[in-house]
Scaffold this active site. Structure first.
Site, PDB file in Angstrom:
ATOM      1  N   ASP A  90     -11.287  -4.788  -0.897  1.00  0.00           N
ATOM      2  CA  ASP A  90     -11.403  -3.415  -1.353  1.00  0.00           C
ATOM      3  C   ASP A  90     -12.817  -3.216  -1.887  1.00  0.00           C
ATOM      4  O   ASP A  90     -13.470  -4.158  -2.320  1.00  0.00           O
ATOM      5  CB  ASP A  90     -10.354  -3.163  -2.439  1.00  0.00           C
ATOM      6  CG  ASP A  90     -10.168  -1.688  -2.736  1.00  0.00           C
ATOM      7  OD1 ASP A  90     -10.892  -0.874  -2.141  1.00  0.00           O
ATOM      8  OD2 ASP A  90      -9.300  -1.364  -3.549  1.00  0.00           O
ATOM      9  N   SER A  91     -13.270  -1.981  -1.870  1.00  0.00           N
ATOM     10  CA  SER A  91     -14.669  -1.710  -2.205  1.00  0.00           C
ATOM     11  C   SER A  91     -14.953  -1.700  -3.697  1.00  0.00           C
ATOM     12  O   SER A  91     -16.100  -1.781  -4.110  1.00  0.00           O
ATOM     13  CB  SER A  91     -15.078  -0.357  -1.632  1.00  0.00           C
ATOM     14  OG  SER A  91     -14.395   0.688  -2.317  1.00  0.00           O
ATOM     15  N   GLY A  93     -13.816   0.968  -5.501  1.00  0.00           N
ATOM     16  CA  GLY A  93     -13.673   2.364  -5.898  1.00  0.00           C
ATOM     17  C   GLY A  93     -12.408   2.629  -6.687  1.00  0.00           C
ATOM     18  O   GLY A  93     -12.426   3.342  -7.694  1.00  0.00           O
ATOM     19  N   ASP A 148     -15.723   4.452  -2.130  1.00  0.00           N
ATOM     20  CA  ASP A 148     -15.272   5.834  -2.159  1.00  0.00           C
ATOM     21  C   ASP A 148     -14.868   6.226  -3.568  1.00  0.00           C
ATOM     22  O   ASP A 148     -14.747   5.383  -4.451  1.00  0.00           O
ATOM     23  CB  ASP A 148     -14.088   6.033  -1.202  1.00  0.00           C
ATOM     24  CG  ASP A 148     -12.861   5.229  -1.639  1.00  0.00           C
ATOM     25  OD1 ASP A 148     -13.042   4.144  -2.232  1.00  0.00           O
ATOM     26  OD2 ASP A 148     -11.727   5.665  -1.389  1.00  0.00           O
ATOM     27  N   ASP A 282      -0.968  -2.886   2.363  1.00  0.00           N
ATOM     28  CA  ASP A 282      -1.060  -3.822   1.238  1.00  0.00           C
ATOM     29  C   ASP A 282      -0.394  -3.186   0.045  1.00  0.00           C
ATOM     30  O   ASP A 282      -0.295  -1.960  -0.045  1.00  0.00           O
ATOM     31  CB  ASP A 282      -2.516  -4.158   0.898  1.00  0.00           C
ATOM     32  CG  ASP A 282      -3.150  -3.066   0.030  1.00  0.00           C
ATOM     33  OD1 ASP A 282      -3.298  -3.294  -1.183  1.00  0.00           O
ATOM     34  OD2 ASP A 282      -3.464  -1.983   0.561  1.00  0.00           O
ATOM     35  N   CYS A 320      17.727 -15.051   4.267  1.00  0.00           N
ATOM     36  CA  CYS A 320      16.307 -15.368   4.120  1.00  0.00           C
ATOM     37  C   CYS A 320      16.059 -16.864   4.269  1.00  0.00           C
ATOM     38  O   CYS A 320      16.854 -17.692   3.801  1.00  0.00           O
ATOM     39  CB  CYS A 320      15.821 -14.888   2.753  1.00  0.00           C
ATOM     40  SG  CYS A 320      14.075 -15.220   2.434  1.00  0.00           S
ATOM     41  N   CYS A 322      13.058 -18.309   3.203  1.00  0.00           N
ATOM     42  CA  CYS A 322      11.899 -18.685   2.397  1.00  0.00           C
ATOM     43  C   CYS A 322      12.199 -19.937   1.581  1.00  0.00           C
ATOM     44  O   CYS A 322      13.342 -20.385   1.497  1.00  0.00           O
ATOM     45  CB  CYS A 322      11.498 -17.533   1.469  1.00  0.00           C
ATOM     46  SG  CYS A 322      12.547 -17.339   0.005  1.00  0.00           S
ATOM     47  N   CYS A 325      14.916 -19.405  -1.072  1.00  0.00           N
ATOM     48  CA  CYS A 325      16.301 -19.217  -0.607  1.00  0.00           C
ATOM     49  C   CYS A 325      16.827 -20.421   0.180  1.00  0.00           C
ATOM     50  O   CYS A 325      18.028 -20.632   0.261  1.00  0.00           O
ATOM     51  CB  CYS A 325      16.383 -17.970   0.266  1.00  0.00           C
ATOM     52  SG  CYS A 325      16.121 -16.433  -0.637  1.00  0.00           S
ATOM     53  N   HIS A 357       9.522 -15.459  -2.563  1.00  0.00           N
ATOM     54  CA  HIS A 357      10.590 -14.753  -1.851  1.00  0.00           C
ATOM     55  C   HIS A 357      10.167 -13.340  -1.465  1.00  0.00           C
ATOM     56  O   HIS A 357      10.326 -12.922  -0.312  1.00  0.00           O
ATOM     57  CB  HIS A 357      11.863 -14.687  -2.691  1.00  0.00           C
ATOM     58  CG  HIS A 357      12.868 -13.744  -2.093  1.00  0.00           C
ATOM     59  ND1 HIS A 357      13.655 -14.095  -1.025  1.00  0.00           N
ATOM     60  CD2 HIS A 357      13.140 -12.424  -2.368  1.00  0.00           C
ATOM     61  CE1 HIS A 357      14.393 -13.058  -0.668  1.00  0.00           C
ATOM     62  NE2 HIS A 357      14.090 -12.030  -1.468  1.00  0.00           N
TER      63      HIS A 357
END
Length: 393
Positions: A90-91, A93, A148, A282, A320, A322, A325, A357
């Site tokens: 990210d910039s 901003g 920005d 994101d 799941c 992961c 789990c 998770h």
């Protein structure tokens, strides 16, 4: 630098492939957030194991700590944090915007850039489009975001105090958007001057005003960025307003370039974004919510602090795979009762397992979206997703 291939479509939804300097990213994709050079509580190996293909770092925070001297020593962010795959930065901003508080007193915005006091040591600093490009070149991130101004949804009046203010007017949103457009051109010029070998994305602003979004989009497309983002959402507006902008803006961006929706959101928000032409997402929600005992599952959300989980022997999500789990090849995962116990005792393993998770859920959700698009059954999958999430845990 960057190559984007459009592999399939279903209405506005897109299946693509993004080739960057540190690897290939299959889209649509969710990008875990690693603000300070780490995804909180999760090892890079765990991120790779769950299938994460690209993560975020933050220009503003890494500029302050550890600083550019350290970043140069390590040749950029990848080697410093032990992540071999692509990174988007990210910039700065949004961070400058959030540091200002609701009334903006903590910063001073001008044509030149933004002046503010460092939250680390109080130093007076100036962040400009050129400085942001210089920092991100040192970080060597695969995707660089333009600097920005994040247009607020609600403006607090200095005179009225914390309880007074107004919704951002069209005139205010226009001035902010036009400033971001001028900064975008400066970012492009500085990025080229630095001979940065990576990719620079422009950011569409304009608040909740569709005509301003279109004007911002037109100006950015004229600057011919390799990719584009939709910014200025998830900044306090009602969900219906965010959805309106997501339905309005992404599909108007060039079809042959990637589209990124910044800082959004819930699983439902991601699927809604995909259906409206978004390729990259994101959000801090998976890890932030995990640290507060809020877990996402295929069948709805689970609040592990609830007393009803004290003796629950089931995993977080029985569908799941992961590490929390019960990943493939392991004898067992961890029970809801155990996660409840860790949370009550404030043991650090609790938020670590919850973060693994939640991130796995988000990464896997986008994998399922891609598979549905590949198979030409996205709308059927979307309907089943909604029914599953409504079922409850």
């Amino acid at each position: 630098m960057l190559r984007f291939e459009l592999l399939a479509t279903a209405g506005r939804a897109r299946r693509g492939r993004l080739t960057l300097n540190h690897g290939v990213v299959e889209t649509p994709v969710f990008m875990p957030v690693g603000t300070y050079g780490t995804v909180k509580g999760v090892m890079p190996q765990s991120l790779e194991a769950m299938g994460a293909e690209i993560i975020l770092g933050n220009t503003f925070h890494l500029w302050l700590r550890p600083g550019l001297d350290v970043m140069r020593q390590f040749g950029g962010l990848h080697r410093f944090e032990g992540w071999r795959r692509p990174i988007l930065t990210d910039s700065g901003g949004f961070q400058v915007w959030s540091l200002g508080g609701a009334d903006g007193r903590g910063r001073r915005i001008s044509e030149e850039g933004v002046r503010f006091a460092s939250p680390v040591n109080g130093d007076k600093l100036l962040l400009t489009p050129e400085v942001s490009m210089q920092i991100q070149t040192v970080l060597n991130s695969d995707i660089v975001m333009q600097f920005d101004e994040c247009t607020p949804y609600f403006v607090t009046s200095h005179a009225a105090g914390a309880d007074g203010g107004h919704l951002t007017t069209e005139a205010e949103a226009r001035a902010s958007m036009e400033l971001s457009l001028r900064w975008a051109a400066r970012c492009r010029d500085e990025f080229a001057r630095l001979d940065n070998p990576n990719a620079l994305f422009g950011i569409v602003q304009g608040g909740m005003f569709e005509n301003l979004r279109e004007a911002s989009l037109e100006g950015l497309v004229g600057l011919d960025f390799p990719g584009y983002a939709i910014g200025g959402v998830s900044v306090g507006e009602p969900k219906a307003e965010m959805q309106r902008i997501v339905e309005h803006t992404p599909h108007r961006l060039p079809a042959h370039k990637p589209r990124y929706l910044m800082g959004v959101g819930t699983p439902e928000d991601l699927v809604h974004g995909v259906a409206n032409g978004v390729d990259l997402f994101d959000c801090v929600m998976p890890t932030r919510n995990a640290r507060n005992g809020h877990l996402f599952t295929r069948y709805g959300d689970l609040k592990i602090r609830n007393a009803r989980f004290k003796t629950d022997e089931r995993p977080i999500d029985e569908s799941c795979a992961c590490a929390a789990c019960g990943a493939a090849g392991t004898s067992t995962g961890f029970s809801r009762a155990y996660l409840h116990h860790l949370d009550r005792c404030e043991e650090m393993l609790g938020p670590m397992l919850a973060s693994i998770h939640n991130l796995h859920y988000y990464v896997n959700l986008m994998r399922e979206v891609r598979e549905a698009l590949d198979a030409g059954r996205f709308e059927a999958w979307r309907g089943q997703f909604a029914r599953d999430r409504a079922r409850g845990v």
